[in-house]
Design an enzyme around this catalytic site. Sequence first.
Site, mmCIF file in Angstrom:
data_model
loop_
_atom_site.group_PDB
_atom_site.id
_atom_site.type_symbol
_atom_site.label_atom_id
_atom_site.label_comp_id
_atom_site.label_asym_id
_atom_site.label_seq_id
_atom_site.Cartn_x
_atom_site.Cartn_y
_atom_site.Cartn_z
ATOM 1 N N ASP A 30 82.879 -1.390 33.539
ATOM 2 C CA ASP A 30 83.441 -0.449 34.510
ATOM 3 C C ASP A 30 83.909 -1.237 35.742
ATOM 4 O O ASP A 30 83.207 -2.122 36.223
ATOM 5 C CB ASP A 30 82.369 0.577 34.900
ATOM 6 C CG ASP A 30 82.936 1.783 35.621
ATOM 7 O OD1 ASP A 30 82.797 2.895 35.104
ATOM 8 O OD2 ASP A 30 83.514 1.608 36.711
ATOM 9 N N ASN A 86 80.451 12.609 31.375
ATOM 10 C CA ASN A 86 80.916 13.722 32.211
ATOM 11 C C ASN A 86 82.082 14.468 31.555
ATOM 12 O O ASN A 86 82.989 13.831 31.010
ATOM 13 C CB ASN A 86 81.375 13.185 33.573
ATOM 14 C CG ASN A 86 80.274 12.433 34.306
ATOM 15 O OD1 ASN A 86 79.105 12.806 34.225
ATOM 16 N ND2 ASN A 86 80.638 11.372 35.004
ATOM 17 N N GLN A 93 83.937 14.274 36.109
ATOM 18 C CA GLN A 93 84.886 13.494 35.306
ATOM 19 C C GLN A 93 86.140 13.204 36.133
ATOM 20 O O GLN A 93 86.697 14.113 36.762
ATOM 21 C CB GLN A 93 85.265 14.266 34.029
ATOM 22 C CG GLN A 93 86.112 13.424 33.071
ATOM 23 C CD GLN A 93 86.427 14.132 31.746
ATOM 24 O OE1 GLN A 93 86.178 15.337 31.597
ATOM 25 N NE2 GLN A 93 86.970 13.401 30.797
ATOM 26 N N HIS A 99 84.631 9.337 27.481
ATOM 27 C CA HIS A 99 83.956 8.039 27.597
ATOM 28 C C HIS A 99 82.480 8.265 27.878
ATOM 29 O O HIS A 99 82.087 9.297 28.422
ATOM 30 C CB HIS A 99 84.586 7.168 28.692
ATOM 31 C CG HIS A 99 84.697 7.857 30.014
ATOM 32 N ND1 HIS A 99 85.714 8.740 30.305
ATOM 33 C CD2 HIS A 99 83.923 7.816 31.125
ATOM 34 C CE1 HIS A 99 85.569 9.202 31.539
ATOM 35 N NE2 HIS A 99 84.473 8.665 32.052
ATOM 36 N N HIS A 101 79.190 6.478 29.788
ATOM 37 C CA HIS A 101 78.749 5.444 30.724
ATOM 38 C C HIS A 101 77.452 4.836 30.212
ATOM 39 O O HIS A 101 76.506 5.558 29.871
ATOM 40 C CB HIS A 101 78.447 6.054 32.093
ATOM 41 C CG HIS A 101 79.646 6.593 32.804
ATOM 42 N ND1 HIS A 101 80.329 5.881 33.750
ATOM 43 C CD2 HIS A 101 80.285 7.789 32.712
ATOM 44 C CE1 HIS A 101 81.333 6.613 34.221
ATOM 45 N NE2 HIS A 101 81.324 7.774 33.611
HETATM 46 P P1 AMP Z 1 84.173 9.517 35.043
HETATM 47 O O1 AMP Z 1 83.996 9.818 36.512
HETATM 48 O O2 AMP Z 1 83.000 9.904 34.188
HETATM 49 O O3 AMP Z 1 85.487 10.064 34.528
HETATM 50 O O4 AMP Z 1 84.230 7.949 34.952
HETATM 51 C C1 AMP Z 1 85.374 7.194 35.105
HETATM 52 C C2 AMP Z 1 84.917 5.764 35.257
HETATM 53 O O5 AMP Z 1 85.995 4.911 34.916
HETATM 54 C C3 AMP Z 1 84.481 5.376 36.680
HETATM 55 O O6 AMP Z 1 83.166 4.848 36.628
HETATM 56 C C4 AMP Z 1 85.507 4.324 37.092
HETATM 57 O O7 AMP Z 1 84.942 3.304 37.882
HETATM 58 C C5 AMP Z 1 85.982 3.802 35.761
HETATM 59 N N1 AMP Z 1 87.343 3.279 35.717
HETATM 60 C C6 AMP Z 1 88.476 3.880 36.137
HETATM 61 N N2 AMP Z 1 89.555 3.129 35.878
HETATM 62 C C7 AMP Z 1 89.095 2.014 35.250
HETATM 63 C C8 AMP Z 1 89.714 0.839 34.724
HETATM 64 N N3 AMP Z 1 91.032 0.665 34.770
HETATM 65 N N4 AMP Z 1 88.926 -0.084 34.141
HETATM 66 C C9 AMP Z 1 87.579 0.087 34.079
HETATM 67 N N5 AMP Z 1 86.936 1.164 34.560
HETATM 68 C C10 AMP Z 1 87.680 2.104 35.136
#
Ligand code: AMP
Length: 134
Positions: A30, A86, A93, A99, A101
Site C-alpha cells: 500500500d 471495505n 472504501q 481489495h 488490506h
Molecule cells: P480503501 O480505502 O479500502 O478503498 O483502500 C484503498 C487503499 O489503496 C488505501 O490504503 C490507499 O493507500 C491505497 N492506494 C491507493 N492508490 C494506490 C496505489 N496507486 N498504489 C498502492 N496503494 C494505493
Amino acid sequence: MEKCIFCKIADGEIPTATLYEDEDFRVILDLGPASKGHALILPKYHAANIYELPDELAGKAMILAKKMAVKMTEALKCDGFNIVQNNGETAGQTVFHFHMHLIPRYQGDGVGLTWTPGKLSDEEREEILAKIKA
Ligand code: AMP
Ligand code: ZN
C-alpha cells in the site's frame, strides 16, 4: 472503457511493489501504509466490491490472505495481524475495485481499527434475526 487504477496495477500496466502474483491476484504494498508492511490483495478481475466478486475468487482471496498473513508475520516479526475489507464510501472504501488490506500490527503502533462497543437490546436482536436469518 478506461480501466480503473487497481486493474492497471493488477495487470502490471502500472509498475508497483509486488509481494506475490498468480493468474488471479497481485499482492502489492500500500502506498499509504497504516503500518510497516501494509499490503493489498488485488484480484485481476474487476469487481467494484464484495457484492460483485464471484464466489470462486472470494474463496481464493481468503486462502491467499491466510498464506500472506503467515508469510508476512514470519518475515516482519509483527505481533498481530488485521485483514480488513471495505465496501462503499460509508465503510471507508476509496478505490472501487475489490481489495483486501493485510495490516501487520506491532505493539504500540497506534493503528486505529477499533470501535466503542454498543449494547445489543432484545428488540434489536429479534429484529435483526427476523430480517436476516435464513
Ligand atoms: P480503501 O480505502 O479500502 O478503498 O483502500 C484503498 C487503499 O489503496 C488505501 O490504503 C490507499 O493507500 C491505497 N492506494 C491507493 N492508490 C494506490 C496505489 N496507486 N498504489 C498502492 N496503494 C494505493
Ligand atoms: Zn478495476
